[in-house]
Enzyme design. Structure first.
Site, mmCIF file in Angstrom:
data_model
loop_
_atom_site.group_PDB
_atom_site.id
_atom_site.type_symbol
_atom_site.label_atom_id
_atom_site.label_comp_id
_atom_site.label_asym_id
_atom_site.label_seq_id
_atom_site.Cartn_x
_atom_site.Cartn_y
_atom_site.Cartn_z
ATOM 1 N N LYS A 78 0.527 -0.273 0.008
ATOM 2 C CA LYS A 78 0.145 0.049 -0.079
ATOM 3 C C LYS A 78 0.749 1.223 -0.082
ATOM 4 O O LYS A 78 2.094 1.163 0.661
ATOM 5 C CB LYS A 78 -1.197 -0.088 1.232
ATOM 6 N N SER A 80 -9.250 1.893 2.561
ATOM 7 C CA SER A 80 -8.720 2.848 2.526
ATOM 8 C C SER A 80 -7.579 1.574 1.220
ATOM 9 O O SER A 80 -7.235 2.054 0.309
ATOM 10 C CB SER A 80 -7.842 3.927 2.945
ATOM 11 N N SER A 83 -9.373 -0.113 7.188
ATOM 12 C CA SER A 83 -9.358 -0.380 5.851
ATOM 13 C C SER A 83 -8.213 -1.493 5.128
ATOM 14 O O SER A 83 -8.520 -1.527 4.431
ATOM 15 C CB SER A 83 -8.160 0.418 5.661
HETATM 16 N N1 GLN Z 1 -13.394 4.441 6.748
HETATM 17 C C1 GLN Z 1 -12.523 4.624 7.574
HETATM 18 C C2 GLN Z 1 -12.176 6.411 7.793
HETATM 19 O O1 GLN Z 1 -12.280 6.793 6.340
HETATM 20 C C3 GLN Z 1 -11.146 3.837 8.240
HETATM 21 C C4 GLN Z 1 -9.898 4.173 6.979
HETATM 22 C C5 GLN Z 1 -9.249 3.084 7.532
HETATM 23 O O2 GLN Z 1 -9.087 2.302 8.426
HETATM 24 N N2 GLN Z 1 -7.530 3.503 7.316
HETATM 25 O O3 GLN Z 1 -11.379 6.675 8.912
#
Ligand code: GLN
Length: 485
Positions: free
Chosen positions: A77, A152, A176
């Site tokens: 990532k 994400s 994410s």
């Molecule tokens: N969807 C969550 C957020 O927007 C989690 C994102 C993540 O785990 N990086 O914060």
């Protein structure tokens, strides 16, 4: 030709010298060249670097100093700093940032001889649940390209699902790893907070962020975690404890396992398809001798507001470092220092990131701190207590990962709160710091994958991986691919 290899299979081919690390890397790079444009999973490739790493792995194998991971390709990532690679966190702000050092988790895997295939797309600074907020454009779900891959870590999930990498790393602040794994039909693990180092992973919300493995199988996740997990004095929240073998419970039978079903996770918003997938896994577990009990997590509803207050507060602080002076983007037009800061940040950050910075600054400001930030911290404790009560009555909690399968592109454009609400089943684990997994559990009526979540107590990764592995030994959902191979 796409390669349908797991990490384990790659490893066997390499160790038995059926293929060299260079040949394997070459084959993946070729598939990526042919197929990545259709999904936009990878955003940075560097053939020369990949082949140099593969060559070094071949030398280790030739010398007989290799291990299970040597020569196996992996995708990272874009959140992990990696020396010599653009490490942009999918933001315009860091578009020109080439990391001068490497994140500990990546370094651990590099030291084992794993070969970097490239860097994968993500929501900007990991804020989002769809990978739509990336500066580099959205990643498409390999199963159906009018749908998002989740987020994400959508790029990592998509490249593993599309077989453009055997395994990948993601990061999980509020879901994410687990949610894109669910939406793309792969397996992902978020470890207990502190088990893997955060050093060199771009910070979003530091008291939540954890890196984790994404793969086709639980077994592959265990093999990766074995090498990723380490005490790191450069991360002040890294936990110093004896190293363990995360594969040790893989063959433990499920007979007598107490599985808790949290009743608050089955309310409004959960689709029938997702509910049916959970029931299928419950049936499988029962057949293997597991005992199902209902448990309660009474503060579930409050976990979303608590999470978004705290994560945004931490994000607003963490992202203050992007000021045009030290990293990445700097505005060209400005008349004084203040304007340089504000123009740089106005140009460098996308809308979702700006929204989080504004929420975070607000909840931390004088006069609102007690009403929002402090209250959310208290809720965080209550959510963690809920889990301890529930885990007193069972060995593992089984739940949905997300209320629906992967949404259609653009579904949340007008309404970010709708997107935040879809994190209902994942954020509470991060509030508590607990480990969780997402594993494939079937498909919805449109043919999109659905995952289920396994939640364990602190440091129960080995047990979770074992349960997931046993489920995968008795089902074939995780073997399905988006296209005929
Ligand atoms: N969807 C969550 C957020 O927007 C989690 C994102 C993540 O785990 N990086 O914060």
């Amino acid at each position: 030709m796409l390669k349908n290899y797991t990490l384990k299979q790659c490893s066997e081919l390499l160790q038995s010298k059926h293929i060299s690390a260079s040949e394997l890397a070459q084959e993946y790079l070729h598939s990526i060249e042919q197929n990545n444009a259709a999904i936009n999973g990878y955003i940075t490739l560097n053939h020369e670097q990949t082949m140099a790493e593969a060559k070094a792995a071949d030398e280790l194998i030739a010398q007989g100093s290799s291990n299970l991971l040597t020569g196996v390709p992996i995708a990272y990532k874009d959140i992990f700093c990696q020396q010599g690679w653009r490490s942009a966190c999918s933001s315009k702000m860091l578009d020109s940032f080439v990391a001068p050092y490497t994140a500990t988790v990546v370094q651990n895997l590099r030291n084992a001889g794993m070969v970097t295939l490239g860097r994968t797309n993500m929501d900007e600074f990991a804020m989002g649940s769809t990978t739509e907020s990336s500066f580099y454009g959205v990643t498409l779900n390999p199963w159906q390209n009018q749908h998002v891959p989740g987020g994400s870590s959508g790029g990592s999930a998509a490249v593993v699902a599309a077989r453009l990498a055997p395994v990948a790393l993601g990061s999980d602040t509020g879901g994410s790893i687990r949610q894109p794994a669910s939406h793309c039909g792969i397996t992902g693990l978020k470890p207990t907070y502190g088990v893997v180092s955060r050093y060199g992973m771009v910070a979003y919300a530091s008291s939540f962020d954890q890196a984790g493995p994404m793969a086709q199988t639980a077994e592959d996740c265990a093999l990766l975690l074995n090498v990723m997990a380490s005490f790191d004095e450069r991360d002040s929240t890294s936990i110093e404890r004896q190293s363990e073998d995360y594969t040790r419970d893989l063959n433990q039978p499920l007979n007598g396992l107490r599985v808790g079903i949290p009743k608050e996770f089955f309310g409004e918003g959960l689709t029938d398809d997702v509910h049916a997938a959970i029931n299928n896994v419950i049936d499988l577990l029962k057949k293997q001798g597991a005992v199902i009990t209902e448990v309660s997590l009474p503060h579930t509803e409050l976990s979303i507001p608590a999470y978004y207050v705290l994560a945004s507060a931490e994000a607003s602080t963490n992202l203050s470092r992007y000021d045009g002076v030290r990293y990445g983007h700097r505005a060209e037009d400005f008349n004084n220092l203040d304007e340089m800061y504000s123009n740089t940040r106005a140009e460098g950050f996308g809308n979702e990131v700006k929204r989080r910075i504004m929420i975070g600054s607000y909840v931390l400001s004088h006069g609102y701190y007690d009403a929002y930030y402090l209250k959310a911290q208290k809720l965080r404790r209550l959510v963690a207590n809920d889990f301890q009560n529930a885990l007193n009555q069972c060995d593992v909690i089984l739940s949905p990962v997300a209320p629906t399968s992967a949404p259609v592109l653009g579904s949340h454009d007008q309404d970010p709160v709708q997107m935040y609400l879809s994190d209902i089943y994942t954020v509470s684990l991060n509030l508590a710091g607990l480990p969780g997994m997402s594993i494939p559990a079937g498909f919805d009526s449109k043919g999109l994958p659905i995952g289920v979540q396994l939640i364990g107590n602190y440091f129960a990764e080995s047990r979770l991986l074992g349960i997931a592995h046993q489920i995968q030994q008795h089902s074939d959902w995780h073997t399905k691919t988006p296209f005929a191979l």
